[in-house]
Design an enzyme around this catalytic site. Structure first.
Site, PDB file in Angstrom:
ATOM      1  N   GLY A 191       0.769  -1.144   0.121  1.00 50.47           N
ATOM      2  CA  GLY A 191       0.041   0.109  -0.028  1.00 50.47           C
ATOM      3  C   GLY A 191       0.980   1.269   0.017  1.00 50.47           C
ATOM      4  O   GLY A 191       1.975   1.382  -0.478  1.00 50.47           O
ATOM      5  N   THR A 232      -4.073  -2.828  -1.828  1.00 50.63           N
ATOM      6  CA  THR A 232      -4.636  -2.404  -0.681  1.00 50.63           C
ATOM      7  C   THR A 232      -6.131  -2.693  -0.598  1.00 50.63           C
ATOM      8  O   THR A 232      -6.993  -2.704  -1.572  1.00 50.63           O
ATOM      9  CB  THR A 232      -4.708  -0.823  -0.301  1.00 50.63           C
ATOM     10  OG1 THR A 232      -5.678  -0.624   0.502  1.00 50.63           O
ATOM     11  CG2 THR A 232      -5.215  -0.209  -1.504  1.00 50.63           C
ATOM     12  N   ASP A 290      -8.397  -1.961   1.329  1.00 50.74           N
ATOM     13  CA  ASP A 290      -9.390  -0.791   1.394  1.00 50.74           C
ATOM     14  C   ASP A 290      -9.817   0.105   0.369  1.00 50.74           C
ATOM     15  O   ASP A 290     -10.331   0.708   0.183  1.00 50.74           O
ATOM     16  CB  ASP A 290      -9.061   0.096   2.434  1.00 50.74           C
ATOM     17  CG  ASP A 290      -8.685  -0.854   3.950  1.00 50.74           C
ATOM     18  OD1 ASP A 290      -9.038  -1.795   4.129  1.00 50.74           O
ATOM     19  OD2 ASP A 290      -7.789  -0.289   4.713  1.00 50.74           O
ATOM     20  N   MET A 350     -13.509  -3.691   6.940  1.00 52.34           N
ATOM     21  CA  MET A 350     -11.959  -2.935   6.955  1.00 52.34           C
ATOM     22  C   MET A 350     -12.368  -1.658   6.659  1.00 52.34           C
ATOM     23  O   MET A 350     -13.279  -1.292   5.821  1.00 52.34           O
ATOM     24  CB  MET A 350     -11.075  -3.821   5.867  1.00 52.34           C
ATOM     25  CG  MET A 350     -10.918  -5.029   6.256  1.00 52.34           C
ATOM     26  SD  MET A 350     -12.228  -6.482   6.103  1.00 52.34           S
ATOM     27  CE  MET A 350     -11.851  -6.510   4.117  1.00 52.34           C
ATOM     28  N   ARG A 403      -9.527   1.768   7.526  1.00 47.44           N
ATOM     29  CA  ARG A 403      -9.157   2.507   8.897  1.00 47.44           C
ATOM     30  C   ARG A 403      -9.360   3.916   8.413  1.00 47.44           C
ATOM     31  O   ARG A 403      -9.639   4.845   9.051  1.00 47.44           O
ATOM     32  CB  ARG A 403      -7.671   2.318   9.051  1.00 47.44           C
ATOM     33  CG  ARG A 403      -7.476   0.965   9.761  1.00 47.44           C
ATOM     34  CD  ARG A 403      -5.860   0.753   9.901  1.00 47.44           C
ATOM     35  NE  ARG A 403      -5.167   0.754   8.821  1.00 47.44           N
ATOM     36  CZ  ARG A 403      -3.916   0.710   8.792  1.00 47.44           C
ATOM     37  NH1 ARG A 403      -3.326   0.507   9.952  1.00 47.44           N
ATOM     38  NH2 ARG A 403      -3.166   0.342   7.658  1.00 47.44           N
ATOM     39  N   GLU A 433     -13.978   0.043  10.245  1.00 48.04           N
ATOM     40  CA  GLU A 433     -13.027  -0.091  11.477  1.00 48.04           C
ATOM     41  C   GLU A 433     -12.570   1.342  11.894  1.00 48.04           C
ATOM     42  O   GLU A 433     -12.630   1.736  12.968  1.00 48.04           O
ATOM     43  CB  GLU A 433     -12.106  -0.882  11.277  1.00 48.04           C
ATOM     44  CG  GLU A 433     -11.256  -0.402  10.080  1.00 48.04           C
ATOM     45  CD  GLU A 433      -9.817  -1.711  10.043  1.00 48.04           C
ATOM     46  OE1 GLU A 433      -9.529  -2.184  11.135  1.00 48.04           O
ATOM     47  OE2 GLU A 433      -9.517  -1.866   8.892  1.00 48.04           O
TER      48      GLU A 433
END
Length: 567
Positions: A272, A301, A303, A346, A348, A399
């Site tokens: 990432g 990634t 995400d 997921m 962040r 998350e």
């Protein structure tokens, strides 16, 4: 109808009809030819920036522009096009090439230049492709556009295949498709270019730190694996990565020393944004020393929070798998009185998975992502209204919402240890699912409502599965394009897909762009809230101050009147 099948073709019965048909065909060809020239200009335009062809191509493209195209765009075509990132970023320039800092480097004919399947796909060395150009009523909508180096094989390579010592390293968290990338990079080097030395680096960049091992031999035995068609056979059907993974441990000086000890002159770094920063440091160290080492990034990634590129591999698989958890939460919640199913996904920094999985499932009542303002009381009140209306609810939260809740508690000067209800006191990503379950439970108990709460966390189940069919194909093309770029002498770049075109992006552009986030005012977010029927933002209700003031004014006036009456 003017022809009859009688052994030989007869002339048409109606000459005027044939004449009209020919005229119509000629008109269609004229429109297609003009439209084709214009279409090639506005989307996916290829530019060859060779010394001879660059000026001529720009002149040709200017001449093909319709007269109503804005003059500002014509002026831009008069200057050289360079690989640009998104608006607001510095001009990253072209992708670096080994010849930039090794002037006397030798080149060799590419084995793909005469290989079937590649004859029509050999690119010029400096061939660029323009992206993000749109037309509104015949005029260009945007004042500027990005352009990147077009991915693909070149007619010259800068490594002899027998001299290549390639390394592959996977970093960061697990993601569907990692084994597919390892397999395709290995096979592309072997089958397309005849490279016979490919080394897998185990456990992330820790595997490139021989200074942390007892000896070089011990390091090779513990942290390297020989990759060839046999060792990578079938690994794409497995989750995770056969190389293992790891975070941190990057020191450019120590890594360069290990690469020299291992004899590596080509490194494929899969990871990432943090991993790309490490790859850029390795590239800079190699360039400073004048080493003939090609450093290539492959964006990874789960995400989908790497900017500039359309998507990262594994993202489609993660959305597909996340829906299974959402369906389970829906079934469980619907089977109980005031049942609430909570799914933690997921994300962040970005709520991309939460957004897309919720939008795809159409079973979600409330989606919470870190990009959207959040007030807990407003959220609970809306949840209560959903329960009143439907009798059950499904909540999906990224998350990264844990950090959002922490900030809200700090802003309200509440003790942050309350978030430890679910162990979500980590500064970046705590267990927001457990916290929401506890908060909802207390709220419904105060309302004296019978209820049942289900919390599902499918995070590690999603990360560990193999890629689906779409992501496997994407991994194949992405990996092969990365290999083509490395063999062609490019370095310090990342292979990615931008506006459906595979391109080479300077790693510095990706670093400067920062992580991608969901746009709270964007169309995708409003598509979701149309489906979930939730507010665009959960904000605290404003206190009804005005009526109180009016009431106080009325009391004061009544008191004055009574005093006047007494007097």
């Amino acid at each position: 109808e003017g022809f009859r099948d009688t052994g030989m073709r007869e002339a048409p019965r109606s000459v005027p009809a044939l004449t009209a048909l020919v005229a119509l065909a000629a008109a269609c060809l004229l429109v297609i030819s003009r439209g084709g020239r214009y279409a090639s200009m506005v989307q996916g335009t290829t530019m060859r920036r060779g010394a001879a062809g660059r000026a001529g191509l720009r002149t040709q493209r200017q001449a093909s522009l319709p007269s109503h195209v804005r003059p500002s765009f014509r002026r831009r075509l008069a200057r050289p096009m360079r690989g640009r990132a998104m608006g607001g970023l510095d001009d990253g320039g072209d992708v670096a090439h080994l010849s930039d800092f090794i002037p006397d480097i030798a080149s060799y004919p590419s084995p793909l230049a005469s290989k079937p399947g590649f004859l029509d796909d050999i690119r010029e060395r400096d061939e660029m492709i323009m992206v993000d150009i749109s037309v509104c009523k015949g005029e260009l909508c945007e004042d500027d556009a990005r352009s990147y180096l077009r991915a693909g094989p070149r007619d010259r390579i800068y490594f002899k295949p027998e001299e290549v010592r390639a390394g592959i390293v996977t970093c960061g968290g697990l993601c569907p498709g990692l084994n597919s990338v390892v397999r395709e990079v290995t096979l592309s080097l072997w089958q397309n270019y005849g490279v016979r030395s490919v080394t897998g680096i185990k456990y992330g960049l820790r595997g490139l730190r021989s200074d942390m091992s007892h000896s070089l031999e011990d390091h090779k035995r513990e942290f390297t694996i020989d990759l060839n068609p046999t060792t990578v056979s079938g690994i794409h059907q497995q989750g995770g990565t056969i190389l293992g993974t790891g975070r941190g441990n990057y020191n450019a000086e120590a890594i360069m020393k290990t690469m020299e000890e291992l004899g590596l002159n080509m490194l494929f770094v899969v990871g990432g944004d943090g991993t790309h920063s490490a790859a850029n440091a390795i590239y800079a160290a190699a360039r400073e020393r004048g080493r003939k080492i090609s450093v290539v990034g492959i964006p990874k990634t789960i995400d989908n929070d790497i900017s500039l590129i359309d998507r990262s591999f594994g993202f489609e698989t993660s959305i597909e798998e996340a829906q299974r958890a959402i369906v389970s939460a829906k079934v469980e919640a619907k089977a109980s009185i005031n049942g609430v199913g909570i799914v933690r996904l997921m994300g962040r920094h970005s709520g991309a998975i939460t957004l897309m999985a919720s939008l795809a499932s159409n079973d979600v009542d409330i989606a919470l992502i870190p990009e959207i303002p959040f007030n807990e009381q407003a959220f609970l009140e809306h949840l209560d209204s959903v329960l009143e209306r439907k009798g059950h609810a499904v909540v999906v939260a990224a998350e990264g919402m844990a950090e959002v809740v922490l900030k809200e508690l700090e802003a309200e000067q509440q003790p942050t240890q309350e978030l430890s209800k679910g162990g979500a006191t980590q500064s970046i990503s705590g267990d927001i699912g457990v916290y929401l379950k506890s908060s909802i439970k207390e709220f419904l108990k105060r309302r004296k409502k019978e209820h049942r709460l289900i919390n599902i966390d499918p995070t590690y189940m999603i990360r560990s599965i193999p890629a689906n069919a779409g992501d496997k194909v994407y991994c194949t093309v992405l990996s092969q394009q990365a290999v083509h770029g490395a063999m062609s002498g490019f370095t310090g770049f990342s292979a990615g897909m931008v506006s459906t075109n595979f391109v080479y992006i300077p790693i510095t552009d990706i670093i400067q762009a920062g992580p991608r986030k969901v746009d709270p005012q964007g169309q995708m977010w409003y598509r979701l809230i149309t489906s979930t029927q939730q507010p665009a933002q959960f904000v605290a209700a404003e206190p009804a101050v005005a009526p109180v003031e009016e009431e106080e004014e009325e009391k004061e006036s009544d008191a004055e009147a009574s005093e006047a009456t007494v007097v």
